[in-house]
Design an enzyme around this catalytic site. Structure first.
Site, PDB file in Angstrom:
ATOM      1  N   HIS A   1       3.540  -8.510   8.231  1.00  0.00           N
ATOM      2  CA  HIS A   1       4.953  -8.197   8.474  1.00  0.00           C
ATOM      3  C   HIS A   1       5.739  -9.464   8.807  1.00  0.00           C
ATOM      4  O   HIS A   1       6.815  -9.400   9.376  1.00  0.00           O
ATOM      5  CB  HIS A   1       5.093  -7.153   9.586  1.00  0.00           C
ATOM      6  CG  HIS A   1       4.652  -5.777   9.167  1.00  0.00           C
ATOM      7  ND1 HIS A   1       4.561  -4.704  10.027  1.00  0.00           N
ATOM      8  CD2 HIS A   1       4.258  -5.306   7.951  1.00  0.00           C
ATOM      9  CE1 HIS A   1       4.144  -3.630   9.362  1.00  0.00           C
ATOM     10  NE2 HIS A   1       3.938  -3.970   8.102  1.00  0.00           N
TER      11      HIS A   1
ATOM     12  N   HIS B   1      -2.110  -0.467   0.822  1.00  0.00           N
ATOM     13  CA  HIS B   1      -1.964   0.977   0.618  1.00  0.00           C
ATOM     14  C   HIS B   1      -2.984   1.521  -0.374  1.00  0.00           C
ATOM     15  O   HIS B   1      -3.291   2.704  -0.360  1.00  0.00           O
ATOM     16  CB  HIS B   1      -0.533   1.318   0.200  1.00  0.00           C
ATOM     17  CG  HIS B   1       0.415   1.337   1.347  1.00  0.00           C
ATOM     18  ND1 HIS B   1       1.529   2.137   1.393  1.00  0.00           N
ATOM     19  CD2 HIS B   1       0.405   0.657   2.518  1.00  0.00           C
ATOM     20  CE1 HIS B   1       2.170   1.941   2.546  1.00  0.00           C
ATOM     21  NE2 HIS B   1       1.523   1.046   3.239  1.00  0.00           N
TER      22      HIS B   1
ATOM     23  N   ASN C   1       4.789   6.148   1.112  1.00  0.00           N
ATOM     24  CA  ASN C   1       5.003   5.383  -0.120  1.00  0.00           C
ATOM     25  C   ASN C   1       6.312   5.704  -0.836  1.00  0.00           C
ATOM     26  O   ASN C   1       6.846   4.849  -1.555  1.00  0.00           O
ATOM     27  CB  ASN C   1       3.862   5.647  -1.111  1.00  0.00           C
ATOM     28  CG  ASN C   1       2.549   5.025  -0.677  1.00  0.00           C
ATOM     29  OD1 ASN C   1       2.550   4.021   0.056  1.00  0.00           O
ATOM     30  ND2 ASN C   1       1.440   5.606  -1.101  1.00  0.00           N
TER      31      ASN C   1
ATOM     32  N   ARG D   1       1.384  -5.462   0.261  1.00  0.00           N
ATOM     33  CA  ARG D   1       1.422  -4.090   0.778  1.00  0.00           C
ATOM     34  C   ARG D   1       0.740  -3.112  -0.182  1.00  0.00           C
ATOM     35  O   ARG D   1       0.062  -2.179   0.240  1.00  0.00           O
ATOM     36  CB  ARG D   1       2.872  -3.671   1.024  1.00  0.00           C
ATOM     37  CG  ARG D   1       2.991  -2.310   1.689  1.00  0.00           C
ATOM     38  CD  ARG D   1       4.385  -2.095   2.256  1.00  0.00           C
ATOM     39  NE  ARG D   1       4.478  -0.867   3.036  1.00  0.00           N
ATOM     40  CZ  ARG D   1       5.206   0.187   2.657  1.00  0.00           C
ATOM     41  NH1 ARG D   1       5.879   0.160   1.530  1.00  0.00           N
ATOM     42  NH2 ARG D   1       5.251   1.254   3.421  1.00  0.00           N
TER      43      ARG D   1
HETATM   44  C1  HEM Z   1      -0.566  -1.687  11.336  1.00  0.00           C
HETATM   45  C2  HEM Z   1      -0.026  -0.624  10.780  1.00  0.00           C
HETATM   46  C3  HEM Z   1       1.124  -0.719   9.795  1.00  0.00           C
HETATM   47  C4  HEM Z   1       2.209   0.054   9.790  1.00  0.00           C
HETATM   48  C5  HEM Z   1       2.532   1.187  10.756  1.00  0.00           C
HETATM   49  C6  HEM Z   1       3.055  -0.392   8.709  1.00  0.00           C
HETATM   50  C7  HEM Z   1       4.267   0.176   8.365  1.00  0.00           C
HETATM   51  C8  HEM Z   1       5.149  -0.368   7.472  1.00  0.00           C
HETATM   52  C9  HEM Z   1       6.451   0.165   7.195  1.00  0.00           C
HETATM   53  C10 HEM Z   1       7.041   1.434   7.794  1.00  0.00           C
HETATM   54  C11 HEM Z   1       7.055  -0.680   6.321  1.00  0.00           C
HETATM   55  C12 HEM Z   1       8.451  -0.539   5.727  1.00  0.00           C
HETATM   56  C13 HEM Z   1       8.428   0.351   4.514  1.00  0.00           C
HETATM   57  C14 HEM Z   1       9.813   0.694   4.047  1.00  0.00           C
HETATM   58  O1  HEM Z   1      10.690   0.901   4.879  1.00  0.00           O
HETATM   59  O2  HEM Z   1      10.026   0.760   2.816  1.00  0.00           O
HETATM   60  C15 HEM Z   1       6.129  -1.736   6.028  1.00  0.00           C
HETATM   61  C16 HEM Z   1       6.385  -2.797   5.190  1.00  0.00           C
HETATM   62  C17 HEM Z   1       5.444  -3.755   4.867  1.00  0.00           C
HETATM   63  N1  HEM Z   1       4.125  -3.774   5.245  1.00  0.00           N
HETATM   64 FE1  HEM Z   1       3.305  -2.636   6.683  1.00  0.00          FE
HETATM   65  N2  HEM Z   1       2.445  -1.438   8.088  1.00  0.00           N
HETATM   66  C18 HEM Z   1       1.245  -1.678   8.709  1.00  0.00           C
HETATM   67  C19 HEM Z   1       0.312  -2.619   8.338  1.00  0.00           C
HETATM   68  C20 HEM Z   1       0.424  -3.452   7.253  1.00  0.00           C
HETATM   69  C21 HEM Z   1      -0.646  -4.232   6.689  1.00  0.00           C
HETATM   70  C22 HEM Z   1      -2.088  -4.190   7.171  1.00  0.00           C
HETATM   71  C23 HEM Z   1      -0.120  -4.954   5.660  1.00  0.00           C
HETATM   72  C24 HEM Z   1      -0.802  -5.895   4.725  1.00  0.00           C
HETATM   73  C25 HEM Z   1      -1.903  -6.541   4.972  1.00  0.00           C
HETATM   74  C26 HEM Z   1       1.293  -4.621   5.604  1.00  0.00           C
HETATM   75  C27 HEM Z   1       2.199  -5.209   4.756  1.00  0.00           C
HETATM   76  C28 HEM Z   1       3.533  -4.867   4.686  1.00  0.00           C
HETATM   77  C29 HEM Z   1       4.530  -5.624   3.954  1.00  0.00           C
HETATM   78  C30 HEM Z   1       4.297  -6.946   3.246  1.00  0.00           C
HETATM   79  C31 HEM Z   1       5.729  -4.929   4.062  1.00  0.00           C
HETATM   80  C32 HEM Z   1       7.066  -5.284   3.416  1.00  0.00           C
HETATM   81  C33 HEM Z   1       7.091  -4.678   2.036  1.00  0.00           C
HETATM   82  C34 HEM Z   1       8.386  -4.846   1.288  1.00  0.00           C
HETATM   83  O3  HEM Z   1       9.218  -5.698   1.586  1.00  0.00           O
HETATM   84  O4  HEM Z   1       8.551  -4.086   0.320  1.00  0.00           O
HETATM   85  N3  HEM Z   1       1.571  -3.697   6.558  1.00  0.00           N
HETATM   86  N4  HEM Z   1       4.967  -1.516   6.736  1.00  0.00           N
HETATM   87 CA   LIG Z   2      -7.273   3.472  -3.190  1.00  0.00          CA
END
Ligand code: HEM
Ligand SMILES: [Ca+2]
Ligand SMILES: [Ca+2]
Length: 324
Positions: free
Chosen positions: A170, A43, A71, A39
């Site tokens: 995800h 970001h 973030n 992530r």
């Molecule tokens: C498509 C649009 C995306 C949206 C709207 C989105 C949104 C989010 C949100 C809201 C969270 C939870 C954050 C929290 O509550 O602390 C999250 C977690 C995460 N996202 Fe996304 N995300 C997107 C795409 C991606 C992409 C492209 C990747 C990586 C290639 C990614 C990897 C992750 C990972 C691995 C987590 C878990 C992180 C953790 O456990 O700390 N996401 N994302």
């Molecule tokens: Ca950058």
């Protein structure tokens, strides 16, 4: 210039194994680190390119991206990145950028979770700036519709297929209740749950996130294999078990031209892995700095020299003196 998989082969031949070892050590006690690191790279890349900008702390001249809404209280793994940087500086001083460390760390995160490995393209340099406002604007929100998600990815040069494959990250990690609680109780002010949310899953989520849930409560993004990098994310969507609206939209949106991709990734994991690798390499190339652009930061959270002339790391000479 273009990035290259052999960029550090002569200047830091042990780079990959150093990065792998530090992450693996952390993973033993905290498997979520794999998700955190993927992530972080995402970001970083979506905000002025893959240039390490997300790592910069607040200073007189830097408004940290870490305080942007998507973030804040949600980025993990920054300490591990610093540990990696320290280990890398020990073996290869003043050589490897923090932006490249993030790109390698993302790949190692995939591998440790059981996902694909790939040859990471390298040669990025680190930014001298961060942009909190751009972080607020460019990072996609969990309540985005499919249309908004496509626009958001297109702005980065990523297409609909990239959107579907990269969302597969995800497959592991967790999300805070505040990012999906509106789907449980009062979706679009209807007074009831999101109709595209499986009713059994709704019950489980309501226990994790009661109406008055405290901000810290977390749910797994993938209810079937929460720590495994696999294709269960896509079969979840077929059962309306996507945690975020932005996940479920890929399958359930009324005009979803993404449904076919979800189905094919769900039915064949190797097709998902192949597409994920292609899209990760594409994402990792967004607006990179190369050659004499930017710098190689000595400490990932600080630019080497701020406008007041202070050096980022006391023990190291400022960049200008090194070059002289
Ligand atoms: C498509 C649009 C995306 C949206 C709207 C989105 C949104 C989010 C949100 C809201 C969270 C939870 C954050 C929290 O509550 O602390 C999250 C977690 C995460 N996202 Fe996304 N995300 C997107 C795409 C991606 C992409 C492209 C990747 C990586 C290639 C990614 C990897 C992750 C990972 C691995 C987590 C878990 C992180 C953790 O456990 O700390 N996401 N994302
Ligand atoms: Ca950058
Ligand atoms: Ca999984």
């Amino acid at each position: 210039a273009d990035l290259s998989s052999t960029y550090y082969d002569t200047t830091c031949p042990m780079l990959y194994s150093i990065v792998y070892r530090v992450i693996n050590d952390a993973y033993i006690t905290d498997p979520r680190i794999a998700a955190n690191l993927i992530r972080l790279h995402f970001h970083d890349c979506f905000v002025q390119g893959c240039d390490g900008s997300v790592l910069l702390n607040n200073t007189d001249t830097i408004q940290s991206e870490q305080d942007a809404a998507p973030n804040v209280n949600s980025l993990r793994g920054l300490d591990v990145v610093n540990n990696i940087k320290t280990a890398v500086e020990d073996s290869c001083p003043e050589t490897v950028s923090c932006a490249d460390i993030l790109a390698i760390a993302a790949e190692v995160g995939s591998v440790l979770g059981g996902g694909p490995s790939w040859s990471v393209l390298l040669g990025r340099r680190d930014s001298l700036t961060a942009n909190r406002t751009l972080a607020e604007t460019n990072l996609p929100a969990p309540h985005f519709t499919l249309y908004q998600l496509k626009q958001n990815f297109a702005a980065q040069g990523l297409n609909t297929s990239d959107l579907v494959s990269l969302s597969g990250a995800h497959t592991f990690g967790q999300a805070h209740c505040k990012n999906f609680i509106y789907r449980l109780y009062n979706f679009n002010y209807t007074g009831s749950a999101d109709p595209t949310l499986n009713s059994t899953y709704l019950k489980a989520l309501s226990e994790i996130c009661p109406v008055d849930a405290t901000e810290d409560n977390l749910a797994d993004l993938d209810l079937i294999t929460p720590n495994q990098f696999d294709n269960k994310y896509y079969s979840n969507l077929q059962y309306q078990n996507g945690l975020l609206q932005s996940d479920q939209e890929l399958f359930s949106s009324s005009d979803a031209d993404t449904t076919g991709l979800v189905n094919s990734f769900s039915s064949d994991q190797s097709v998902f892995f192949e597409n994920f690798v292609v899209s990760m390499i594409k994402m990792g190339s967004i607006s990179v700095l190369t050659e004499d652009e930017g710098e190689i930061r000595l400490q990932c959270n600080l630019v080497n020299e701020d406008s007041s002339g202070l050096v980022g790391v006391a023990s190291k000479a400022p960049k200008q003196k090194l070059a002289a």
